[in-house]
Design a protein around this motif. Structure first.
Motif, PDB file in Angstrom:
ATOM      1  N   ILE A 182       0.840  -1.201   0.000  1.00  0.00           N
ATOM      2  CA  ILE A 182       0.000   0.000   0.000  1.00  0.00           C
ATOM      3  C   ILE A 182       0.874   1.248   0.000  1.00  0.00           C
ATOM      4  O   ILE A 182       0.589   2.224  -0.709  1.00  0.00           O
ATOM      5  CB  ILE A 182      -0.938   0.005   1.222  1.00  0.00           C
ATOM      6  CG1 ILE A 182      -1.716  -1.306   1.317  1.00  0.00           C
ATOM      7  CG2 ILE A 182      -1.915   1.161   1.130  1.00  0.00           C
ATOM      8  CD1 ILE A 182      -2.479  -1.488   2.619  1.00  0.00           C
ATOM      9  N   ASP A 209      -8.943   3.845  -0.171  1.00  0.00           N
ATOM     10  CA  ASP A 209     -10.279   3.507  -0.659  1.00  0.00           C
ATOM     11  C   ASP A 209     -10.220   2.663  -1.928  1.00  0.00           C
ATOM     12  O   ASP A 209     -11.130   1.875  -2.199  1.00  0.00           O
ATOM     13  CB  ASP A 209     -11.075   4.784  -0.901  1.00  0.00           C
ATOM     14  CG  ASP A 209     -11.220   5.600   0.366  1.00  0.00           C
ATOM     15  OD1 ASP A 209     -11.815   5.103   1.333  1.00  0.00           O
ATOM     16  OD2 ASP A 209     -10.718   6.740   0.405  1.00  0.00           O
ATOM     17  N   LEU A 223      -7.997   0.367  -2.271  1.00  0.00           N
ATOM     18  CA  LEU A 223      -7.839  -0.949  -1.642  1.00  0.00           C
ATOM     19  C   LEU A 223      -9.201  -1.554  -1.330  1.00  0.00           C
ATOM     20  O   LEU A 223      -9.452  -2.742  -1.606  1.00  0.00           O
ATOM     21  CB  LEU A 223      -7.003  -0.795  -0.379  1.00  0.00           C
ATOM     22  CG  LEU A 223      -6.766  -2.009   0.528  1.00  0.00           C
ATOM     23  CD1 LEU A 223      -5.434  -1.835   1.261  1.00  0.00           C
ATOM     24  CD2 LEU A 223      -7.867  -2.198   1.572  1.00  0.00           C
ATOM     25  N   MET A 224     -10.074  -0.751  -0.762  1.00  0.00           N
ATOM     26  CA  MET A 224     -11.422  -1.223  -0.413  1.00  0.00           C
ATOM     27  C   MET A 224     -12.206  -1.641  -1.649  1.00  0.00           C
ATOM     28  O   MET A 224     -12.865  -2.689  -1.670  1.00  0.00           O
ATOM     29  CB  MET A 224     -12.156  -0.113   0.349  1.00  0.00           C
ATOM     30  CG  MET A 224     -13.605  -0.402   0.693  1.00  0.00           C
ATOM     31  SD  MET A 224     -14.750   0.261  -0.559  1.00  0.00           S
ATOM     32  CE  MET A 224     -14.507   2.020  -0.367  1.00  0.00           C
ATOM     33  N   ALA A 282     -11.048  -4.976  -2.885  1.00  0.00           N
ATOM     34  CA  ALA A 282     -11.565  -6.066  -2.057  1.00  0.00           C
ATOM     35  C   ALA A 282     -13.025  -6.359  -2.399  1.00  0.00           C
ATOM     36  O   ALA A 282     -13.449  -7.526  -2.450  1.00  0.00           O
ATOM     37  CB  ALA A 282     -11.417  -5.714  -0.587  1.00  0.00           C
ATOM     38  N   ALA A 321      -4.990  -2.641  -5.127  1.00  0.00           N
ATOM     39  CA  ALA A 321      -5.982  -3.710  -5.296  1.00  0.00           C
ATOM     40  C   ALA A 321      -5.403  -5.055  -4.880  1.00  0.00           C
ATOM     41  O   ALA A 321      -6.084  -5.859  -4.224  1.00  0.00           O
ATOM     42  CB  ALA A 321      -6.449  -3.762  -6.755  1.00  0.00           C
ATOM     43  N   SER A 339      -3.057  -5.576  -2.686  1.00  0.00           N
ATOM     44  CA  SER A 339      -3.004  -5.603  -1.223  1.00  0.00           C
ATOM     45  C   SER A 339      -4.402  -5.727  -0.635  1.00  0.00           C
ATOM     46  O   SER A 339      -4.590  -6.379   0.395  1.00  0.00           O
ATOM     47  CB  SER A 339      -2.312  -4.340  -0.697  1.00  0.00           C
ATOM     48  OG  SER A 339      -2.992  -3.177  -1.125  1.00  0.00           O
ATOM     49  N   GLY A 340      -5.417  -5.128  -1.289  1.00  0.00           N
ATOM     50  CA  GLY A 340      -6.789  -5.266  -0.820  1.00  0.00           C
ATOM     51  C   GLY A 340      -7.278  -6.700  -0.903  1.00  0.00           C
ATOM     52  O   GLY A 340      -7.985  -7.185  -0.007  1.00  0.00           O
ATOM     53  N   TRP A 369      -5.529  -8.496   1.848  1.00  0.00           N
ATOM     54  CA  TRP A 369      -6.069  -8.053   3.136  1.00  0.00           C
ATOM     55  C   TRP A 369      -7.408  -8.726   3.404  1.00  0.00           C
ATOM     56  O   TRP A 369      -7.695  -9.163   4.525  1.00  0.00           O
ATOM     57  CB  TRP A 369      -6.226  -6.537   3.137  1.00  0.00           C
ATOM     58  CG  TRP A 369      -6.494  -5.964   4.494  1.00  0.00           C
ATOM     59  CD1 TRP A 369      -7.692  -5.918   5.149  1.00  0.00           C
ATOM     60  CD2 TRP A 369      -5.538  -5.371   5.387  1.00  0.00           C
ATOM     61  NE1 TRP A 369      -7.557  -5.327   6.373  1.00  0.00           N
ATOM     62  CE2 TRP A 369      -6.248  -4.979   6.555  1.00  0.00           C
ATOM     63  CE3 TRP A 369      -4.179  -5.113   5.304  1.00  0.00           C
ATOM     64  CZ2 TRP A 369      -5.619  -4.358   7.625  1.00  0.00           C
ATOM     65  CZ3 TRP A 369      -3.562  -4.497   6.373  1.00  0.00           C
ATOM     66  CH2 TRP A 369      -4.261  -4.131   7.510  1.00  0.00           C
ATOM     67  N   VAL A 404     -15.284  -7.564   4.243  1.00  0.00           N
ATOM     68  CA  VAL A 404     -15.139  -6.281   3.561  1.00  0.00           C
ATOM     69  C   VAL A 404     -16.235  -5.340   4.042  1.00  0.00           C
ATOM     70  O   VAL A 404     -17.356  -5.771   4.343  1.00  0.00           O
ATOM     71  CB  VAL A 404     -15.209  -6.439   2.026  1.00  0.00           C
ATOM     72  CG1 VAL A 404     -14.032  -7.231   1.497  1.00  0.00           C
ATOM     73  CG2 VAL A 404     -16.513  -7.108   1.597  1.00  0.00           C
ATOM     74  N   GLY A 458     -10.539   0.520   4.238  1.00  0.00           N
ATOM     75  CA  GLY A 458      -9.268   1.025   3.727  1.00  0.00           C
ATOM     76  C   GLY A 458      -8.698   2.188   4.505  1.00  0.00           C
ATOM     77  O   GLY A 458      -7.557   2.594   4.254  1.00  0.00           O
TER      78      GLY A 458
END
Length: 297
Positions: free
Chosen positions: A23, A43, A45-46, A49, A204, A206-207, A210, A217, A222
Motif C-alpha cells: 500500500i 479507498d 484498496l477497499m 476487495a 488492489a 493488497s486489498g 487483506w 469487507v 481502507g
C-alpha cells in the motif's frame, strides 16, 4: 515467550508488514512524481476487495479470475481519479490538490455505503489458503507465506519497470523536473496516468490479500490500512520505493512485537504507528531513505 511463539509472531509481522509495504508504494510513487498525497489510495484498496467479494460470492468466478478483474478495475479507477480530480488542479496551489484528494476519499467511501451498504460482508477463502502447515511447534497458514512472496514478486516487477524501461525512466525524470521533462517531448500526462494505474493495481492486490487475511469487507476498511501505510511511507522516506518497503515491514514488526511482548497494551496497538510517525518527523523528517530536496522559488 518460547522460541516457537516468537517465530510465530515474526511470520505474522512479516505478513502484515508486507501488506503495508504494498500500500505504501502507491503513496510514495504518486508523491514522488506530483508531490501529492493521494488520500483516496486506501479507498482503492477497499474497492479492490469488493471486486473480489462480488466476483467470487455473487458471480461465482474462480479466485484467479476475480483477482485479475479486481486489479484491472482498480487500475482504471485510479486513472479516472487522476483524470477527474488531480489533473485539472496540477497547476493550482498544493492545498487545492490536497483538498481534492480528501474529497475523493470521502466520496468513494460514501458511494460505497450507498451501493454496498455499511454492513460487513464475509469473504470466501479458498480451502488451500486456510489449511494449516505444522512445522515443529509452528502453525502457519499458506496465506502467511503467500503474502510476503507476492510482495517480493510485485516489488521486483515494479523495480524492473521503474529502472529498466522507458516509462520508468520518464517517471524518474518527471520526479526531478516535470517541466523540463515535458519540453523533452515526454507525454507527461500519460506517464502520470500510468503511475496512478500501477499504484492502484498494487493497492488492489493488497486489498485482495487483506480481505483474505481478515476475511470481511466493508466501506471503511481502507481507512486504517491506508493511514498506516502512509506512516510507513514517511518512515521509509516518502518518494523512495525501497524506503516504502522497509517502512512497511518495520511498521508491521513494531505493531506485532509490541503487542506480543506487552499484551496489556494491545488496546493501543494503532497508537504505536502514530507515535512512530511523530518520532520520525521530529528526528528525521525525510525518513530512512528519503532525500532532502530544495524547492525553487
Amino acid at each position: 515467550m518460547s522460541l516457537d511463539m516468537f517465530l510465530q509472531h515474526c511470520f505474522n509481522a512479516l505478513t502484515l508488514g508486507s501488506l503495508y509495504a504494498l500500500i505504501a508504494i502507491g503513496y510514495t510513487m504518486v508523491y514522488g512524481i506530483l508531490r501529492l498525497i493521494n488520500f483516496a489510495h486506501g479507498d482503492i484498496l477497499m474497492i479492490g476487495a469488493y471486486f473480489v467479494f462480488f466476483g467470487t460470492f455473487a458471480f461465482g468466478w474462480p479466485w484467479g479470475v476475480a483477482a485479475v478483474v479486481s486489479v484491472a478495475g482498480a487500475s482504471l479507477l485510479g486513472v479516472a481519479i487522476e483524470r477527474v480530480a488531480y489533473r485539472p488542479l496540477r497547476d493550482a496551489p498544493r492545498i487545492s490538490a490536497l483538498i481534492s484528494a480528501i474529497a475523493v476519499s470521502f466520496f468513494i467511501e460514501s458511494l460505497a455505503v450507498v451501493i454496498f451498504t455499511g454492513q460487513p460482508r464475509p469473504v470466501l477463502q479458498p480451502d488451500w489458503l486456510v489449511s494449516e502447515w505444522h512445522i515443529g511447534g509452528l502453525r502457519i497458514l499458506p496465506l502467511t507465506a503467500l503474502v510476503p512472496c507476492m510482495t517480493v514478486v510485485l516489488v521486483g516487477i515494479l523495480l524492473f519497470v521503474v529502472y529498466r524501461t522507458k516509462p520508468g525512466l520518464a517517471m524518474r525524470a518527471i520526479s526531478k523536473d516535470i517541466e523540463t521533462t515535458r519540453l523533452l517531448g515526454v507525454r507527461v500526462d500519460n506517464i502520470i496516468a500510468l503511475t496512478f494505474c500501477i499504484g492502484s493495481a498494487l493497492a488492489a492486490a493488497s486489498g485482495i490479500m487483506w480481505a483474505l487475511r481478515y476475511p470481511q469487507v466493508h466501506p471503511y476498511m481502507g481507512i486504517m490500512p491506508g493511514l498506516k501505510a502512509f506512516i510507513a511511507a514517511v518512515f521509509g522516506g516518502i518518494g523512495s520505493i525501497q524506503g516504502a518497503v522497509i517502512g512497511g515491514v518495520a511498521l508491521g514488526f513494531v505493531e506485532i512485537m509490541t503487542v506480543a511482548f506487552m499484551p496489556e497494551l494491545s488496546g493501543y496497538r494503532d497508537a504505536f504507528a502514530f507515535v512512530l510517525l511523530v518520532l520520525v518527523l521530529f528526528y528525521k523528517p525525510t525518513g530512512l531513505l528519503g532525500e532532502r530536496t530544495e524547492e525553487k522559488i
